[in-house]
Design a protein around this motif. Structure first.
Motif, short mmCIF file in Angstrom:
data_model
loop_
_atom_site.label_atom_id
_atom_site.label_comp_id
_atom_site.label_asym_id
_atom_site.label_seq_id
_atom_site.Cartn_x
_atom_site.Cartn_y
_atom_site.Cartn_z
N GLN A 128 -6.37 -0.84 2.55
CA GLN A 128 -4.93 -0.64 2.54
C GLN A 128 -4.33 -0.99 1.17
OE1 GLN A 128 -3.90 -3.30 5.68
NE2 GLN A 128 -4.25 -1.83 7.32
N LEU A 129 -4.99 -1.89 0.44
CA LEU A 129 -4.45 -2.33 -0.83
C LEU A 129 -4.64 -1.26 -1.91
CD1 LEU A 129 -5.39 -6.07 -0.81
CD2 LEU A 129 -3.10 -5.09 -0.78
N PRO A 130 -3.85 -1.34 -2.99
CA PRO A 130 -3.82 -0.27 -3.98
C PRO A 130 -5.09 -0.13 -4.80
CG PRO A 130 -2.51 -2.14 -4.69
CD PRO A 130 -2.88 -2.39 -3.27
N LYS A 131 -5.73 1.00 -4.68
CA LYS A 131 -6.83 1.47 -5.54
C LYS A 131 -7.72 0.34 -6.08
CE LYS A 131 -4.56 5.69 -7.05
NZ LYS A 131 -3.25 5.59 -6.46
N PHE A 132 -8.64 -0.13 -5.28
CA PHE A 132 -9.47 -1.26 -5.64
C PHE A 132 -10.69 -0.81 -6.46
CE2 PHE A 132 -6.95 -3.39 -2.62
CZ PHE A 132 -6.97 -4.71 -3.00
N ASP A 133 -10.48 -0.53 -7.72
CA ASP A 133 -11.62 -0.29 -8.59
C ASP A 133 -12.37 -1.60 -8.82
OD1 ASP A 133 -10.94 2.37 -8.83
OD2 ASP A 133 -9.53 1.94 -10.46
N ASP A 134 -11.60 -2.68 -8.84
CA ASP A 134 -12.20 -3.98 -9.03
C ASP A 134 -11.47 -4.98 -8.15
OD1 ASP A 134 -12.89 -6.11 -11.95
OD2 ASP A 134 -13.32 -6.34 -9.82
N VAL A 135 -12.03 -5.25 -6.96
CA VAL A 135 -11.37 -6.13 -6.01
C VAL A 135 -11.14 -7.51 -6.60
CG1 VAL A 135 -11.57 -7.21 -3.74
CG2 VAL A 135 -12.36 -4.87 -4.07
N LEU A 136 -12.13 -8.03 -7.30
CA LEU A 136 -12.01 -9.38 -7.85
C LEU A 136 -10.81 -9.52 -8.79
CD1 LEU A 136 -15.75 -10.24 -8.61
CD2 LEU A 136 -14.31 -11.17 -6.80
N ASP A 137 -10.48 -8.43 -9.48
CA ASP A 137 -9.38 -8.48 -10.44
C ASP A 137 -8.04 -8.66 -9.76
OD1 ASP A 137 -8.31 -8.24 -13.12
OD2 ASP A 137 -7.52 -6.30 -12.45
N GLY B 237 0.81 -1.20 0.00
CA GLY B 237 0.00 0.00 0.00
C GLY B 237 0.84 1.26 0.00
N GLY B 238 1.97 1.23 0.75
CA GLY B 238 2.88 2.38 0.74
C GLY B 238 3.54 2.58 -0.60
N LEU B 239 3.93 1.48 -1.25
CA LEU B 239 4.57 1.58 -2.57
C LEU B 239 3.60 2.03 -3.65
CD1 LEU B 239 6.79 -1.63 -2.57
CD2 LEU B 239 7.59 0.74 -2.57
N ASN B 240 2.33 1.68 -3.50
CA ASN B 240 1.35 2.01 -4.51
C ASN B 240 1.29 3.50 -4.81
OD1 ASN B 240 -1.20 1.32 -6.11
ND2 ASN B 240 -1.98 2.81 -4.64
N ASP B 241 1.44 4.31 -3.78
CA ASP B 241 1.35 5.76 -3.96
C ASP B 241 2.58 6.35 -4.65
OD1 ASP B 241 -1.12 5.77 -2.71
OD2 ASP B 241 -0.25 6.03 -0.70
N GLU B 242 3.60 5.55 -4.87
CA GLU B 242 4.84 6.06 -5.46
C GLU B 242 4.85 5.97 -6.99
OE1 GLU B 242 7.16 7.66 -3.72
OE2 GLU B 242 5.81 7.36 -1.99
N PHE B 243 3.82 5.40 -7.60
CA PHE B 243 3.78 5.28 -9.05
C PHE B 243 3.13 6.52 -9.67
CE2 PHE B 243 3.96 0.89 -7.58
CZ PHE B 243 4.97 0.37 -8.39
N ASP B 244 3.81 7.08 -10.64
CA ASP B 244 3.28 8.24 -11.36
C ASP B 244 2.45 7.73 -12.53
OD1 ASP B 244 2.70 10.58 -12.64
OD2 ASP B 244 4.79 11.17 -13.00
N THR B 245 1.13 7.75 -12.37
CA THR B 245 0.25 7.19 -13.41
C THR B 245 0.14 8.10 -14.63
OG1 THR B 245 -1.66 8.19 -12.29
CG2 THR B 245 -1.10 5.91 -11.72
#
Length: 627
Positions: free
Chosen positions: A143-152, A99-107
């Motif tokens: 906590q997990l990265p941006k769950f637009d689709d949890v199942l995915d 979760g901490g690393l997720n915020d470090e990606f420049d989309t």
């Protein structure tokens, strides 16, 4: 406006009041040492020793050193103790890191988008379905990265992290992720792990396994703040390993040390540190001390710690608020340092309990100073056996005499005599029966009486200030109620307790409920025991003399055989605390019987109002008998 008695939060301190910055800087040195990359550093100390505060200082030190660096250090804080119990500890820690690393990606950048794709591939290797229900968004899904689709992002792959193959694959992919161009702006990822020693054995081991999973990746650092012995005990319970012998290390600690390369012990507070910590906590809560002045005080204490000075060197300590706080800290330090073993949390809790007692006492009408309540708190919270002894004195109405004798034994010339016991000083909870011919000395000052006191009680008595029995009795009743201790004079026969309570009641209807006929019907031993109780109660709590003296005079009237002991009881009331109304009560009584009482009070006071009242009684006696 009522006086305020603030409480101190148990949250980690923003300022370093404990001189722990040196420890934090040492931890930071290990983190920034390229030769130790990756590294797991242990920070070991007992509960309440300040580990969480040190972690905050470590975080601050990392941020300070990162300012001048070309790359960023990502700091992630986690507390396994607070993990959702429905979620696996291993998955929870992995979620914190990812979760901490997720915020470090420049989309917005192609490189960042490519890195995020690799990141999501890694996330799928974790068997989240073990912990996360599909119909809900639990703490871990947040906590997990941006769950637009949890199942995915959920993998039901049995090879996930439950096998060595799955763990090896995750480890390899994670190493590659940290080397991905999208994360090249990160030089290190530092995970601060707190409260691991509070967890159940399963959580402890799974958390350590998750840490081990990350430790193959260059740039990963862990700082684990926990009591090493408690963590080793949890490992031992989990695996059922035996304790190590005298010549070998415990298998549990060997396991721990395979993960944690080095452990830095957190030192207990020294005596100076304890005094400085007490002083700074007291000063922090003082509205008269500004933030700027407080910062100077913290810096001054740090300097004195290094230079070997004392708090007496602090400027402005001669008078005012600072002087009061310095005095309180100095008085409390010897006992708190010894009894709390330099534990900051226990010291802070003591001060919080102190202010709770002060607040309630103030609202109950007990006018006690801070140092008086502090001294009583030491007795109540630290010296439990001695506290019960003092409550026994209170129950048997010997508090004044016992405190005076204790003061002599601890600080005065009476020390030599205090080692031998006397029939006049029986067990605290036993009320002495008064035979009809008992000496008047029974109710006199205890200056010449012997007593036996514990060493801890004598030491407590040396702690300033000296306490007045009358002033503290109300507080002691309150403290006894907090401790769920009944204050009962077990020396007074149970058959007399209701009668004694009625005769000392402030309600006239209660006192009148004990009829003259009932007093006449008392057996002689009971009558003398009741007079003995009333006499001690009068001396111990002069504030209720309006009721106790009335009852004593009733006893003398209804049971003439008790008169000598009633006289002794009245003479035992300190002259300086005799009330005018009490003196006037003697005006209609027999001069021959009560003359010595009046002479005793007259010799012991120079109060003009009391002397005038004595003159009124003497005049009435003179007019009634012609003398």
């Amino acid at each position: 406006m009522s006086e305020s008695f603030p409480l101190w939060s148990d949250e980690p301190a923003v300022q370093d009041l404990l001189a722990f910055r040196a420890v934090a800087e040492t931890v930071a040195d290990a983190i920034f040492d390229d030769a130790l990359d990756p590294v797991a550093v242990g920070l070991s100390g007992a509960w309440g020793s300040g580990k969480t505060s040190v972690l905050e200082l470590v975080k601050s030190e990392i941020e300070k050193r990162s300012i001048t660096a070309d790359s960023k250090v990502l700091v992630i804080s986690t507390q396994p103790w607070s993990y959702d119990p429905a979620v696996g500890p291993k998955e929870s820690l992995i979620a914190e890191v990812l979760g901490g690393l997720n915020d470090e990606f420049d989309t917005e950048d192609p490189v960042g988008k490519a890195g995020l794709a690799a990141f999501k591939k890694l996330v799928k290797k974790v068997n989240w379905s073990k912990a996360v229900k599909m119909a809900t968004r639990t703490a871990i899904t947040m906590q997990l990265p941006k769950f637009d689709d949890v199942l995915d992002l959920v993998s039901d792959d049995p090879e996930s992290l439950e096998t060595e193959k799955g763990m090896a694959a995750f480890r390899k992919d994670f190493e590659e992720l940290l080397e991905d161009p999208a994360l090249q702006h990160l030089s290190r990822v530092v995970v601060l792990v707190d409260d691991l020693d509070r967890c159940l054995p399963d959580t402890v081991v799974e958390t350590l396994e998750a840490i081990r999973l990350f430790l193959s990746a260059k740039g990963m650092s862990f700082v684990i703040a926990a009591d090493e012995d408690r963590v080793a005990e949890a490992i031992q319970q989990k695996f059922g390993t035996a304790s190590g012998g005298q010549e070998e290390e415990d298998p549990a600690k060997l396991y721990l040390h395979k993960i944690v390369q080095t452990t830095i012990p957190l030192p207990a507070l020294s005596r100076f540190d304890t005094e400085a910590y007490l002083f700074l906590l007291l000063a922090k809560s003082d509205p008269e001390i500004t933030d700027e002045i407080y910062k100077e005080l913290v810096a001054k204490c740090d300097g004195l710690r290094i230079d070997g000075g004392s708090l007496d060197d602090i400027e402005g300590q001669d008078s005012g608020a600072l002087a009061e706080h310095l005095i309180t800290a100095a008085r409390l330090t010897p006992i708190l340092y010894e009894k709390f073993h330099g534990n900051p949390r226990r010291i802070k809790r003591f001060l919080n309990d102190l202010n709770v007692r002060r607040a309630i006492s103030s609202r109950r009408g007990f006018a006690l100073k801070a140092d008086e309540v502090a001294k009583l708190m030491v007795l109540e919270r630290i010296l439990a056996d001695d506290f019960r002894t003092v409550l026994d004195w209170l129950a048997s109405n010997q508090l004044r005499d016992k405190l005076e004798a204790l003061e002599l034994a601890a600080n005065g010339a009476g020390q030599a005599d205090a080692d031998s016991s006397s029939p006049a000083e029986e067990a605290p909870a036993k009320a002495r029966r008064a035979p009809s011919g008992e000496s008047e000395d029974k109710f006199s000052s205890p200056a010449s009486q012997d007593a036996t006191f514990s060493d801890t009680l004598r030491r407590w008595a040396k702690l300033p200030p000296a306490l007045d029995a009358t002033a503290i009795s109300g507080y002691l009743y309150l403290a006894a109620s907090f401790a769920k201790i009944e204050v009962i004079d077990t020396g007074l026969p149970e058959r007399l307790r209701d009668v004694a309570a009625a005769l000392t009641s402030s309600l006239k209807i209660d006192r009148a409920g004990v009829t003259d006929a009932a007093l006449k019907a008392l057996p002689e031993p009971d009558a003398n025991a009741l007079v003995s109780h009333l006499g001690r109660r009068t001396r111990d709590q002069p504030a209720i003399q309006k009721f106790t003296v009335e009852s004593l005079l009733r006893m003398a009237e209804q049971r003439p055989a008790t008169l000598p002991n009633v006289i002794a009881a009245l003479k035992g009331l300190p002259a300086g605390e005799v009330e005018t109304a009490t003196i006037i009560k003697l005006r209609t009584l027999d001069k021959a019987s009560f003359r010595t009482v009046l002479e005793s009070w007259k010799a012991g006071t120079d109060d003009p109002q009391l002397l005038r009242a004595i003159g009124v009684v003497e005049g009435a006696w003179s007019g009634s008998n012609g003398n």
